[in-house]
Design a protein around this motif. Structure first.
Motif, short mmCIF file in Angstrom:
data_model
loop_
_atom_site.label_atom_id
_atom_site.label_comp_id
_atom_site.label_asym_id
_atom_site.label_seq_id
_atom_site.Cartn_x
_atom_site.Cartn_y
_atom_site.Cartn_z
N GLY A 86 0.82 -1.21 0.00
CA GLY A 86 0.00 0.00 0.00
C GLY A 86 0.85 1.26 0.00
O GLY A 86 2.09 1.21 -0.01
N ALA A 87 0.19 2.40 0.02
CA ALA A 87 0.88 3.69 0.04
C ALA A 87 1.63 3.85 1.35
O ALA A 87 1.16 3.46 2.41
N HIS A 88 2.82 4.43 1.26
CA HIS A 88 3.66 4.63 2.44
C HIS A 88 3.60 6.09 2.88
O HIS A 88 4.61 6.80 2.92
N GLU A 89 2.41 6.54 3.20
CA GLU A 89 2.21 7.89 3.71
C GLU A 89 1.13 7.84 4.77
O GLU A 89 0.16 7.09 4.66
N GLY A 90 1.33 8.61 5.83
CA GLY A 90 0.39 8.61 6.93
C GLY A 90 -0.04 10.02 7.28
O GLY A 90 0.55 11.01 6.83
N PHE A 91 -1.09 10.11 8.08
CA PHE A 91 -1.58 11.40 8.51
C PHE A 91 -0.58 12.09 9.44
O PHE A 91 0.25 11.44 10.06
N PRO A 149 -14.06 -1.51 20.42
CA PRO A 149 -14.09 -0.18 19.81
C PRO A 149 -15.24 -0.07 18.82
O PRO A 149 -15.45 -0.97 18.01
N GLN A 150 -16.00 1.01 18.90
CA GLN A 150 -17.17 1.17 18.03
C GLN A 150 -16.95 2.19 16.92
O GLN A 150 -17.83 2.42 16.10
N LEU A 151 -15.78 2.81 16.90
CA LEU A 151 -15.37 3.70 15.82
C LEU A 151 -13.93 3.38 15.48
O LEU A 151 -13.13 3.02 16.36
N PHE A 152 -13.58 3.50 14.23
CA PHE A 152 -12.27 3.06 13.75
C PHE A 152 -11.31 4.25 13.67
O PHE A 152 -11.64 5.29 13.10
N LEU A 153 -10.13 4.08 14.25
CA LEU A 153 -9.07 5.08 14.16
C LEU A 153 -8.02 4.59 13.18
O LEU A 153 -7.52 3.46 13.31
N THR A 154 -7.68 5.42 12.22
CA THR A 154 -6.68 5.03 11.22
C THR A 154 -5.67 6.14 11.01
O THR A 154 -5.98 7.32 11.16
N GLU A 155 -4.46 5.73 10.66
CA GLU A 155 -3.39 6.67 10.31
C GLU A 155 -3.14 6.68 8.81
O GLU A 155 -2.25 7.38 8.35
N ARG A 156 -3.92 5.91 8.05
CA ARG A 156 -3.66 5.74 6.62
C ARG A 156 -4.67 6.51 5.78
O ARG A 156 -5.89 6.28 5.89
N PRO A 157 -4.23 7.43 4.93
CA PRO A 157 -5.16 8.15 4.04
C PRO A 157 -5.86 7.23 3.06
O PRO A 157 -7.04 7.45 2.74
N ASP A 158 -5.15 6.19 2.56
CA ASP A 158 -5.79 5.30 1.59
C ASP A 158 -6.91 4.50 2.23
O ASP A 158 -7.96 4.27 1.60
N PHE A 159 -6.72 4.08 3.48
CA PHE A 159 -7.80 3.34 4.15
C PHE A 159 -8.99 4.26 4.42
O PHE A 159 -10.14 3.87 4.22
N ALA A 160 -8.73 5.48 4.89
CA ALA A 160 -9.82 6.43 5.13
C ALA A 160 -10.60 6.71 3.84
O ALA A 160 -11.83 6.77 3.85
N ALA A 161 -9.88 6.87 2.74
CA ALA A 161 -10.54 7.14 1.46
C ALA A 161 -11.39 5.95 1.02
O ALA A 161 -12.51 6.12 0.53
N ILE A 197 -18.22 7.75 7.01
CA ILE A 197 -17.90 9.16 7.26
C ILE A 197 -16.58 9.23 7.99
O ILE A 197 -16.32 8.45 8.92
N ALA A 198 -15.72 10.16 7.58
CA ALA A 198 -14.42 10.36 8.21
C ALA A 198 -14.43 11.67 8.98
O ALA A 198 -14.95 12.68 8.49
N VAL A 199 -13.86 11.64 10.18
CA VAL A 199 -13.78 12.84 11.03
C VAL A 199 -12.30 13.16 11.24
O VAL A 199 -11.56 12.37 11.82
N VAL A 200 -11.89 14.32 10.73
CA VAL A 200 -10.50 14.78 10.86
C VAL A 200 -10.43 15.77 12.01
O VAL A 200 -11.12 16.79 12.00
N VAL A 201 -9.61 15.44 13.00
CA VAL A 201 -9.43 16.30 14.17
C VAL A 201 -8.08 16.98 14.06
O VAL A 201 -7.05 16.30 13.93
N ASP A 202 -8.09 18.29 14.07
CA ASP A 202 -6.84 19.03 14.00
C ASP A 202 -5.96 18.70 15.21
O ASP A 202 -6.45 18.46 16.31
N ARG A 203 -4.64 18.68 14.96
CA ARG A 203 -3.63 18.37 15.97
C ARG A 203 -3.57 16.90 16.35
O ARG A 203 -2.95 16.54 17.34
N SER A 204 -4.20 16.02 15.56
CA SER A 204 -4.17 14.60 15.83
C SER A 204 -3.81 13.85 14.56
O SER A 204 -4.36 14.15 13.49
N PRO A 205 -2.92 12.84 14.61
CA PRO A 205 -2.53 12.10 13.41
C PRO A 205 -3.45 10.94 13.08
O PRO A 205 -3.10 10.09 12.26
N ASN A 206 -4.60 10.86 13.72
CA ASN A 206 -5.57 9.79 13.46
C ASN A 206 -6.86 10.39 12.92
O ASN A 206 -7.25 11.49 13.31
#
Length: 515
Positions: free
Chosen positions: A158-163, A246-258, A266-275
């Motif tokens: 997969g892609a080698h880039e993270g949040f 866990p009832q919500l998924f936390l991911t560090e991968r943009p490709d998985f989120a996409a 639905i994806a929730v982006v929280v500023d100051r957090s890499p997840n």
């Protein structure tokens, strides 16, 4: 301040700016720049990184003050795009502030609350003598790290880039994977003391509006000082806070989120957090990996089976050992029973105490390996496990069989690709061990039934957590235990409650319409 008094009696010149809108009437700024500077210094008292820069706007020959926090702003943007045009560039035919200040967006405000929030968010604010409005410039530029590979959700193909910890960068990473006008973003701000920006991303023609509204309502109801990271937000808005799962998924991968957004989630982006937070999710979501879609479907299906087997082994293997040795030793073949008896001959503890000692030791070693520096953490974990296990066997504290069972349990728990689900499995292991030590296989059966009942009753943003097993939906089984070929998966999962079930331009090959 002599600098400003020289301009008190000058004729008022006009500077073309965006048309002033209706502003709140409370806590308004003054037209006297001296009073405004005094108010700013009072608000940000004992703030050493506050910069108050006084100068004269060349176009109108009028004093002005630019205020910002040095650690949160881009110095080049302030010097080149704000100060340089205002100080040196004179154009008698064009006195438009938006042209001279070459930034993406200029906002005007006249309330101290908005000015305070703007400065704390990394913007710079311009005060002009004689004006009852201030101008907010987008000059954010706090320290941030570059885009790197994820340390937890590693991928072979997969892609080698993270949040990263910057919300705007994370949104851009997702948008790179979804270059569609249907990708919408809802922005919200929560937190009384530490305000934080939350961006909700979804496909407007795919995501269910009821699920979206439910998520927005839960976030709007939060009354907190600050949300430190995405995991804290998930804990506030999940359906059952007392569930180990866990009832919500936390991911560090943009490709998985996409990919999950494409499915209708639905994806929730929280500023100051890499997840990034993904919802709604089901139990089977935590057993998927991006590598499942980067290898052939047969290999991916084999890995899926291994993960589900590892899930049951990590929870029930120590408990099964305790039940068999304590209550049901008659089911063990005779030769193996003699070997187990010889191994346990010098052990003074019952199987439950033996298992508890080894499991707690394993958890301590695992936690120590995580907290130590990476170069020595893995070494300490491996060497510590070998040395302690061998020493415990030689000392007669535990048996050889128990060491093998604990080692297999640890390996099984490492197979789970999601850290939160792996932590839940590690925690569930202990009540199962207690039930097995008290009632044997009967206790294990009751524990399994309780787990299944909780699993069936659980929800994620109002969506059944057990789907497509409970409720049973065979149409979603093409990507459950077995990952069917990609060309055969033409519908989005029912668990996402997507309003557009069929994937765009998806059709089956001739002769495969019944798949």
């Amino acid at each position: 301040m002599p600098f400003f008094r020289r301009y008190k009696k000058e004729q008022k010149n006009q500077l073309s700016i965006p048309k002033q809108q209706n502003m709140p009437s409370q806590n308004l700024i003054s037209s006297e720049i001296v009073e405004n500077i005094a108010e700013i210094q009072d608000i940000f008292s004992d703030t050493t990184d506050l910069v108050v820069k006084n100068f004269v706007i060349k176009q109108i020959n009028r004093p002005a003050t630019l205020v910002y926090l040095s650690g949160l702003t881009d110095k080049n943007a302030i010097n080149n795009d704000v100060l340089k045009p205002l100080l040196f560039e004179v154009d008698q035919e064009n006195t438009d502030l938006e042209v001279k200040v070459a930034l993406g967006q200029i906002k005007e405000t006249n309330t101290w609350k908005n000015i305070e929030d703007a400065i704390l968010q990394g913007n710079s604010v311009l005060f002009i003598d004689g004006r009852t409005v201030a101008y907010q410039f987008d000059t954010q530029g706090w320290p941030q790290r570059g885009i790197e590979d994820t340390s937890i959700e590693s991928s072979l193909r997969g892609a080698h880039e993270g949040f990263t910890e910057t919300g705007s960068s994370n949104i851009a990473l997702i948008r790179r994977h979804i270059p569609s006008r249907e990708l919408k973003i809802k922005e919200m701000t929560i937190g009384e003391r530490g305000k934080i920006k939350i961006s909700i991303m979804y496909l407007a023609d795919v995501a269910n509006p009821e699920v979206l509204q439910e998520l927005v309502n839960r976030i709007n109801k939060l009354d907190v000082d600050c949300i430190i990271n995405t995991a804290a937000l998930a804990e506030y808005i999940e359906d059952n806070p007392y569930s180990p799962f866990p009832q919500l998924f936390l991911t560090e991968r943009p490709d998985f989120a996409a990919s999950e957004i494409f499915q209708g989630r639905i994806a929730v982006v929280v500023d100051r957090s890499p997840n990034v937070l993904i919802g709604p999710v089901t139990f089977e979501t935590f057993f998927k990996s991006m590598d499942d879609y980067s290898v052939r479907w047969m290999s991916a299906s084999f890995l899926r089976f291994m993960r589900y087997f590892g899930f049951f082994a990590a929870i029930f293997l120590p408990a099964t050992y305790i039940a068999v040795i304590s209550f049901h030793f008659e089911i063990i073949p005779l030769k193996l029973l003699l070997s187990v008896g010889a191994s346990r001959e010098k052990v003074p503890f019952p199987p439950f105490i033996e298992a508890i000692i080894m499991e707690i030791t394993l958890e301590m070693l695992r936690e120590a390996g995580v907290r130590l520096p990476a170069k020595i953490g893995q070494t300490v974990g491996i060497v510590g496990g070998i040395v302690i296990g061998q020493a415990a066997v030689q000392a007669g504290i535990v048996s050889n069989i128990m060491v093998i069972v604990v080692a297999l349990t640890a390996i099984a728990s490492f197979i789970i690709p999601n850290y939160d689900m792996g932590s839940a499995i590690r925690m569930l292991r202990f009540p199962m061990m207690i039930a097995a030590s008290l009632f044997g296989f009967v206790g294990l059966t009751v524990g399994l039934m309780t787990l299944i009942a909780h699993f069936v009753a659980l929800e994620s943003l109002g969506t059944p957590y057990g789907s497509p097993i409970a409720p049973l939906r065979f149409t979603d089984w093409k990507d459950l235990f077995i990952r069917f070929p990609m060309w055969s998966i033409v519908k989005r999962p029912e668990s996402t409650r997507a309003i557009q079930r069929k994937k765009a331009n998806s059709k089956l090959p001739e002769g495969e319409e019944n798949w």
